[in-house]
Design a protein around this motif. Structure first.
Motif, PDB file in Angstrom:
ATOM      1  N   ILE A  25      10.327   5.166   5.695  1.00  0.00           N
ATOM      2  CA  ILE A  25      11.097   3.963   5.309  1.00  0.00           C
ATOM      3  C   ILE A  25      12.583   4.181   5.607  1.00  0.00           C
ATOM      4  N   ARG A  26      13.067   5.360   5.269  1.00  0.00           N
ATOM      5  CA  ARG A  26      14.476   5.677   5.566  1.00  0.00           C
ATOM      6  C   ARG A  26      14.761   5.573   7.063  1.00  0.00           C
ATOM      7  N   ALA A  27      13.743   5.926   7.862  1.00  0.00           N
ATOM      8  CA  ALA A  27      13.937   5.902   9.319  1.00  0.00           C
ATOM      9  C   ALA A  27      13.801   4.482   9.880  1.00  0.00           C
ATOM     10  N   GLY A  28      13.391   3.523   9.052  1.00  0.00           N
ATOM     11  CA  GLY A  28      13.369   2.144   9.529  1.00  0.00           C
ATOM     12  C   GLY A  28      12.053   1.405   9.361  1.00  0.00           C
ATOM     13  N   ALA A  29      11.018   2.070   8.848  1.00  0.00           N
ATOM     14  CA  ALA A  29       9.761   1.343   8.601  1.00  0.00           C
ATOM     15  C   ALA A  29      10.014   0.319   7.495  1.00  0.00           C
ATOM     16  N   ARG A  30       9.384  -0.839   7.594  1.00  0.00           N
ATOM     17  CA  ARG A  30       9.590  -1.872   6.575  1.00  0.00           C
ATOM     18  C   ARG A  30       8.282  -2.356   5.966  1.00  0.00           C
ATOM     19  N   GLN A  31       7.234  -1.582   6.158  1.00  0.00           N
ATOM     20  CA  GLN A  31       5.982  -1.830   5.433  1.00  0.00           C
ATOM     21  C   GLN A  31       5.443  -0.466   5.005  1.00  0.00           C
ATOM     22  N   ALA A  32       4.989  -0.376   3.756  1.00  0.00           N
ATOM     23  CA  ALA A  32       4.380   0.869   3.276  1.00  0.00           C
ATOM     24  C   ALA A  32       2.947   0.568   2.872  1.00  0.00           C
ATOM     25  N   GLU A  33       2.022   1.363   3.393  1.00  0.00           N
ATOM     26  CA  GLU A  33       0.609   1.183   3.029  1.00  0.00           C
ATOM     27  C   GLU A  33       0.279   2.172   1.913  1.00  0.00           C
ATOM     28  N   VAL A  34      -0.232   1.624   0.820  1.00  0.00           N
ATOM     29  CA  VAL A  34      -0.360   2.412  -0.412  1.00  0.00           C
ATOM     30  C   VAL A  34      -1.626   2.005  -1.167  1.00  0.00           C
ATOM     31  N   THR A  35      -1.979   2.835  -2.151  1.00  0.00           N
ATOM     32  CA  THR A  35      -3.094   2.465  -3.038  1.00  0.00           C
ATOM     33  C   THR A  35      -2.662   2.693  -4.488  1.00  0.00           C
ATOM     34  N   ILE A  36      -3.296   1.959  -5.383  1.00  0.00           N
ATOM     35  CA  ILE A  36      -3.048   2.169  -6.808  1.00  0.00           C
ATOM     36  C   ILE A  36      -3.590   3.551  -7.195  1.00  0.00           C
ATOM     37  N   ASN A  37      -2.826   4.298  -7.936  1.00  0.00           N
ATOM     38  CA  ASN A  37      -3.166   5.659  -8.386  1.00  0.00           C
ATOM     39  C   ASN A  37      -3.309   6.637  -7.218  1.00  0.00           C
ATOM     40  N   GLY A  38      -2.983   6.196  -6.013  1.00  0.00           N
ATOM     41  CA  GLY A  38      -3.089   7.082  -4.849  1.00  0.00           C
ATOM     42  C   GLY A  38      -4.522   7.420  -4.466  1.00  0.00           C
ATOM     43  N   ILE A  39      -5.490   6.572  -4.871  1.00  0.00           N
ATOM     44  CA  ILE A  39      -6.878   6.911  -4.505  1.00  0.00           C
ATOM     45  C   ILE A  39      -7.068   6.693  -2.997  1.00  0.00           C
ATOM     46  N   GLY A  40      -8.006   7.418  -2.425  1.00  0.00           N
ATOM     47  CA  GLY A  40      -8.265   7.263  -0.992  1.00  0.00           C
ATOM     48  C   GLY A  40      -9.013   8.460  -0.448  1.00  0.00           C
ATOM     49  N   GLU A  41      -9.286   8.410   0.853  1.00  0.00           N
ATOM     50  CA  GLU A  41     -10.010   9.482   1.544  1.00  0.00           C
ATOM     51  C   GLU A  41      -9.479  10.866   1.138  1.00  0.00           C
ATOM     52  N   ARG A  42     -10.350  11.798   0.896  1.00  0.00           N
ATOM     53  CA  ARG A  42     -10.007  13.192   0.557  1.00  0.00           C
ATOM     54  C   ARG A  42      -8.981  13.272  -0.589  1.00  0.00           C
ATOM     55  N   ALA A  43      -7.761  13.765  -0.272  1.00  0.00           N
ATOM     56  CA  ALA A  43      -6.740  13.905  -1.326  1.00  0.00           C
ATOM     57  C   ALA A  43      -6.064  12.583  -1.647  1.00  0.00           C
ATOM     58  N   GLY A  44      -6.439  11.532  -0.935  1.00  0.00           N
ATOM     59  CA  GLY A  44      -5.928  10.203  -1.258  1.00  0.00           C
ATOM     60  C   GLY A  44      -4.807   9.731  -0.359  1.00  0.00           C
ATOM     61  N   ASN A  45      -4.362   8.509  -0.662  1.00  0.00           N
ATOM     62  CA  ASN A  45      -3.275   7.849   0.083  1.00  0.00           C
ATOM     63  C   ASN A  45      -1.978   7.939  -0.722  1.00  0.00           C
ATOM     64  N   THR A  46      -0.921   7.463  -0.122  1.00  0.00           N
ATOM     65  CA  THR A  46       0.352   7.338  -0.852  1.00  0.00           C
ATOM     66  C   THR A  46       0.134   6.396  -2.024  1.00  0.00           C
ATOM     67  N   SER A  47       0.687   6.739  -3.186  1.00  0.00           N
ATOM     68  CA  SER A  47       0.430   5.858  -4.325  1.00  0.00           C
ATOM     69  C   SER A  47       1.495   4.762  -4.415  1.00  0.00           C
ATOM     70  N   LEU A  48       1.001   3.565  -4.684  1.00  0.00           N
ATOM     71  CA  LEU A  48       1.881   2.386  -4.781  1.00  0.00           C
ATOM     72  C   LEU A  48       2.984   2.621  -5.804  1.00  0.00           C
ATOM     73  N   GLU A  49       2.561   3.105  -6.989  1.00  0.00           N
ATOM     74  CA  GLU A  49       3.524   3.207  -8.080  1.00  0.00           C
ATOM     75  C   GLU A  49       4.658   4.181  -7.756  1.00  0.00           C
ATOM     76  N   GLU A  50       4.338   5.246  -7.001  1.00  0.00           N
ATOM     77  CA  GLU A  50       5.389   6.231  -6.702  1.00  0.00           C
ATOM     78  C   GLU A  50       6.416   5.654  -5.733  1.00  0.00           C
ATOM     79  N   VAL A  51       5.926   4.995  -4.682  1.00  0.00           N
ATOM     80  CA  VAL A  51       6.861   4.447  -3.690  1.00  0.00           C
ATOM     81  C   VAL A  51       7.703   3.330  -4.317  1.00  0.00           C
TER      82      VAL A  51
END
Ligand code: KIV
Ligand code: ZN
Length: 547
Positions: free
Chosen positions: A229-255
């Motif tokens: 995001i700092r580098a210029g991305a303007r969409q973040a793909e996230v999940t609630i509680n960071g659930i997802g494949e294996r160790a999970g995705n980026t968590s919505l609440e943290e971002v």
């Protein structure tokens, strides 16, 4: 570059892909509703090619959530409803078939670009990959004006090749370019540099939104997302509680909370109503049966607890000594005495409304009855108790079998025995008694005998909702279907066995255990399709925060 970061939630797609996170169509709808209230910009509602059920669930979300003002508490501008598709016509057709019913729809198609994926998984060379991207993005764009393309495993792809592929995707009509760190391999400086390089070297990128999608294999998903995001991305793909494949995705609440809490450092905003975070977190945890670790940032049970004396002392002198966010900002209601045995229906309703729950009169009657029962057993009723009570009463899957009675005998003498009485789908009462290694095992065996839903218990967890010997017990279970029920996982392209979560609350932990197991078994039975549609009437028992 604008300073708005779009929140693309993929709890219902990448999140649901995590082992055990299977949700019924009705549960997916409730989660989608919670996401819309949360204010996310895009809901990736599923992978419609995975199965006809998945397609139907995405279509239902497009119809019910993808339109303005269809239900109370919904935002005036509905989220974009997105469906995932591999880069082939059949998947893209299915994704379009599912999402086209929304006011704003998106097709998200992907193809791997790393050498290892191209050589071993796709068995395609670079030219073939470019050609396929061009063809399939054009095809998706011929159906839908909003097309997202992801070069899978971008984190391990040759950046020069990425610039080329992304440039072709833009020519073919892609409007969002998502950069996935599919296996969670990169570090924040590498990932930030990758995004900066893409923005600097991809032709036509100025008219597109660059998105980031990180996995947490090295625990770096949030850091990588923020670097992107700092580098210029303007969409973040996230999940609630960071659930997802294996160790999970980026968590919505943290971002979201990093951008919110460190606003001066980022100077970026999102459209998320942060006070809805905790409720969405609980909903997803209850439905998936995936517990949130107590020390999880933002939504963990200990995230706002201060144990050490020195910290407590500091907090009493000035809250900000040890607290960078107020619990209320993320919707954490403080545990405090709210009601007691003598509280009336009006006080009960007022407190629930203050907490954001809007119940119909019939629902209120039901909930009040349970509150009175609880108040007889427990002197102090806190917000956490009320939250658990409402969740238990209204956020349950459709009941194929309903608990009508339970009796157990256990201890150090004799054999643990349970007698279970269930009301079945035929309306009749079914009674069975079983012996087990303990009362819970015995009760589960009795349920298995009646419901005839072969499964293996994967996880069983008990926790107390509040402190004290009279606390409500909350049980979460996960079971795996043993009858071959499976669903297709998009990226692995293999069928995986389906796992179902269940959740139950009671002052008696054996009763809570039975409720949780029965909820999971009911979900499994509903998923077989033998018991009709899994629909619950829209908005019944749904908590709507008044804003
Ligand atoms: O992790 C990943 O690469 C994905 C893509 C499908 C975006 O989930
Ligand atoms: Zn992913």
């Amino acid at each position: 570059m604008d300073n708005y970061v779009r929140i693309f939630d993929t709890t219902l797609r990448d999140g649901e892909q995590s082992p055990g996170a299977t949700m019924t169509s009705a549960e997916k709808l409730e989660v989608a509703r919670a996401l819309a209230r949360l204010g996310v910009d895009v809901i990736e509602a599923g992978f419609p090619a995975a199965s006809p059920d998945d397609l139907a669930a995405v279509r239902r979300i497009a119809v019910e959530i993808g339109h303005p003002g269809r239900a109370e508490g919904m935002p005036a501008r509905p989220p974009i409803i997105c469906g995932l598709a591999r880069a082939n016509k059949s998947d893209i057709d299915k994704a379009w078939e599912a999402v086209k019913h929304a006011a704003r729809s998106r097709i998200h198609t992907f193809l791997a670009t790393s050498e290892i994926h191209m050589r071993y998984k796709l068995k395609m060379d670079r030219e073939q990959v470019i050609e396929r991207v061009l063809d399939m993005v054009s095809y998706a764009r011929s159906l839908c004006p909003d097309v997202e393309f992801s070069p899978e495993d971008a984190g391990r792809s040759d950046p020069e090749f990425l610039y080329l592929v992304l440039g072709e995707a833009i020519k073919a009509g892609a409007t969002t370019l998502n950069i996935p760190d599919t296996v969670g391999y990169t570090t924040p400086d590498e990932f930030g540099a990758l995004i900066a390089g893409i923005l600097a070297h991809t032709s036509g990128i100025d008219n597109c939104i660059v998105s980031v999608h990180c996995h947490d294999d090295l625990g770096l998903a949030t850091a990588n997302t923020l670097a992107g995001i700092r580098a210029g991305a303007r969409q973040a793909e996230v999940t609630i509680n960071g659930i997802g494949e294996r160790a999970g995705n980026t968590s919505l609440e943290e971002v979201v909370m990093a951008l919110h809490t460190r606003r001066p450092a980022f100077n970026l905003t999102t459209g998320v109503d942060t006070t809805q975070i905790m409720r969405a977190s609980k909903l997803v945890s209850n439905y998936t049966g995936i517990l949130v670790q107590p020390n999880k940032a933002i939504v963990g049970a200990n995230a706002f607890a201060h144990e050490a004396g020195i910290h407590q002392d500091g907090m009493l002198k000035h809250q900000q000594t040890y607290e960078i966010m107020r619990p209320e900002t993320v919707g954490v209601t403080q545990s405090r005495l709210v009601l007691g045995k003598h509280s009336g229906r009006h006080a009960f309703k007022t407190r629930l409304t203050e907490m954001g729950y809007v119940l119909s009169e019939a629902e209120l009657d039901k909930a009040f009855g349970r509150f009175k029962d609880l108040a007889d057993k427990k002197k102090i009723i806190t917000d956490a108790d009320l939250e658990a009570l409402v969740t238990d009463e209204f956020y349950q899957p459709r009941e194929v079998y309903a608990l009508d009675g339970l009796q157990v005998a256990c201890g150090t003498v004799g054999m643990p025995t349970a007698t279970v009485r269930l009301r079945g789908p035929d309306g009749r009462l079914h009674v069975h008694a079983a012996v087990g290694t303990g009362p819970v095992d015995a009760a589960y065996k009795a349920i298995d005998h009646i419901a005839k839903a072969p499964n293996s218990l994967q996880e069983f967890a008990v926790r107390a909702v509040t402190e004290g010997i009279d606390a409500l017990g909350e049980v979460t279970v996960r079971i795996q279907a043993l009858d071959g029920q499976s669903s297709l996982a998009a990226q692995r392209e293999v069928d995986q066995p389906r796992t179902f979560g269940g959740h139950g609350t009671d002052t008696d932990i054996i009763v809570a255990s039975v409720k949780a197991y029965l909820a999971a078994v009911n979900k499994m039975l509903v998923a077989t399709g033998k018991y009709g549609d899994s629909e619950r009437p829209a908005e019944v028992g749904v908590a709507a925060r008044q804003s």
